[in-house]
Design an enzyme around this catalytic site. Structure first.
Site, short mmCIF file in Angstrom:
data_model
loop_
_atom_site.label_atom_id
_atom_site.label_comp_id
_atom_site.label_asym_id
_atom_site.label_seq_id
_atom_site.Cartn_x
_atom_site.Cartn_y
_atom_site.Cartn_z
N LYS A 192 137.43 38.99 45.26
CA LYS A 192 138.38 39.52 44.30
C LYS A 192 138.43 41.04 44.46
CE LYS A 192 139.51 39.93 39.44
NZ LYS A 192 139.29 39.44 38.08
N ARG A 212 147.25 42.17 32.84
CA ARG A 212 146.58 42.96 31.80
C ARG A 212 147.53 43.21 30.63
NH1 ARG A 212 143.50 46.98 36.09
NH2 ARG A 212 142.29 45.32 37.09
N LYS A 263 141.63 36.61 46.02
CA LYS A 263 142.56 37.16 45.05
C LYS A 263 142.71 38.67 45.24
CE LYS A 263 142.80 37.85 40.12
NZ LYS A 263 142.01 38.05 38.96
C1 PBG Z 1 139.93 38.98 34.48
C2 PBG Z 1 141.02 38.51 35.38
C3 PBG Z 1 142.06 39.26 35.92
C4 PBG Z 1 142.90 38.36 36.56
C5 PBG Z 1 142.32 37.10 36.44
N1 PBG Z 1 141.16 37.22 35.70
C6 PBG Z 1 142.40 40.71 35.80
C7 PBG Z 1 141.46 41.73 36.23
O1 PBG Z 1 140.45 41.48 36.92
O2 PBG Z 1 141.68 42.89 35.85
C8 PBG Z 1 144.18 38.72 37.23
C9 PBG Z 1 145.19 37.63 37.34
C10 PBG Z 1 146.58 38.09 37.62
O3 PBG Z 1 146.84 39.28 37.82
O4 PBG Z 1 147.45 37.21 37.61
N2 PBG Z 1 138.76 39.35 35.04
#
Ligand code: PBG
Length: 350
Positions: free
Chosen positions: A220, A230, A274
């Site tokens: 990630k 967010r 991701k």
């Molecule tokens: C939370 C999380 C995030 C996403 C999934 N789980 C955001 C982040 O890490 O700031 C992003 C998913 C998306 O942008 O569709 N940890």
């Protein structure tokens, strides 16, 4: 001259000199790749990668209030618990195997340490119980991370501006247990703390949840493409700084393999890359190296980008959506988390 597929170029192509003025000379070609592309039935016959509804995981946003649109994600709403149950029913009818839940937590319930994450009656847990009661045959995935619950918008506990690793992991294990207790099928740690997969596996096993699966957000990256998400969970205004001390640096590739190795050793059942489209190289490397069930997350910013162009009439939405999702399959994904899930599933049914 070496060529991997077919005969060497020299022996395959003999150019017959053109006769007359501007007349195209017929090429003496043994191999013409266009033959297989000529008709729809032939294209279908030789197609290597095909998208089906089995490849889809549908992420949904749950909120305590009424249904409300996410401005930066046209077509996506924050849903009340009753709406989520209805959408889960719709997903099941469309043969989408799994949905993923993300909460918009009331700002009044957010605090420094994200305590609401451990409330067995929080939004996500209520939604999971309601879905499991009414739609028992759909998989439910829950994110493990503190960002929807903390006043500073970070995924972990913060002390003097630093996100604490081991202390956070201890809380994440409790969060995972609360979600498993509510009936969640797949725990998906998205926080990127070191050692969290192993700790959660141990915690689940000790509490008797040995059949609860773990899908690790393995690679990630700290990405600009999470912006609309967010907005959806209400952490974009609260987030102080960025997440680069725990999410991966987008310049790195080998490091993703190390992350994968660790998550697999710690007991992950499935791993994930991701964001999606800008990271297909990472997806392909991880799938090739480990042969694990591997998923991609087509994140909120990718969805927003496509939808913005579609709304301007610059792209054909259905075609662009299917093309991007098929690209994930071609790169090696076993499935994709995508906000397009219901739209694709409806399209595939036609
Ligand atoms: C939370 C999380 C995030 C996403 C999934 N789980 C955001 C982040 O890490 O700031 C992003 C998913 C998306 O942008 O569709 N940890």
């Amino acid at each position: 001259m070496a060529i991997k597929y077919g005969r060497p170029i020299e022996s395959r192509v003999r150019v017959v000199p053109a006769e007359g003025r501007g007349e195209a000379a017929p090429l003496d070609l043994a191999t013409r790749l266009r033959r297989n592309r000529r008709t729809e039935w032939a294209r279908r016959m030789v197609r290597e990668n095909v998208l089906t509804t089995d490849d889809l995981i549908w992420p949904m946003f749950v909120s305590g209030g009424r249904r409300s649109p996410v401005e930066s994600m046209p077509g996506v709403d924050r849903l009340a618990v009753e709406d989520v149950v209805r959408e889960a029913e719709r997903a099941a009818k469309l043969a989408i195997p799994c949905i993923a839940l993300f909460p918009y937590t009331d700002p009044g319930l957010r605090d420094e340490s994200g305590t609401e994450a451990l409330n067995p009656d929080n939004l996500v847990c209520r939604a999971v119980r309601a879905i499991k009661k009414d739609v028992p045959n759909i998989g439910v995935l829950c994110d493990v991370a503190l960002d929807p619950y903390t006043s500073h918008g970070h995924d972990g506990l913060m002390r003097d501006g630093t996100i604490l690793n081991d202390e956070t992991v201890a809380v994440l294990v409790k969060q995972a247990l609360v979600q498993a207790e509510a009936g969640c099928d797949i725990i998906a740690p998205s926080d990127m703390m070191d050692g969290r997969v192993g700790a959660i596996r141990k915690g689940l096993d000790n509490a008797g949840f040995k059949d609860v699966q773990i899908m690790a957000y393995t690679a990630k990256y700290a990405s600009a493409f999470y912006g609309p998400f967010r907005d959806a969970v209400g952490s974009s205004t609260t987030l102080t700084g960025d997440k680069r001390t725990y999410q991966m640096d987008f310049g790195n590739s080998d490091e993703a393999l190390r992350e994968a190795e660790l998550d697999i050793a710690e007991g992950a059942d499935m791993i994930m890359v991701k964001p999606g489209l800008p990271y297909l190289d990472i997806l392909a490397r991880i799938k090739d190296n480990f042969g694990m069930p591997t998923f991609a997350y087509q994140v909120s910013g990718e969805y927003a980008m496509l939808m913005a162009a579609v709304q301007n009439g610059w792209l054909d939405g259905d075609k662009a959506m299917i093309e991007t999702l098929t690209a994930f399959k071609r790169a090696g994904a076993d499935g994709v988390l995508t906000y397009f899930a219901p739209r694709v599933a409806e399209n595939l049914r036609k």
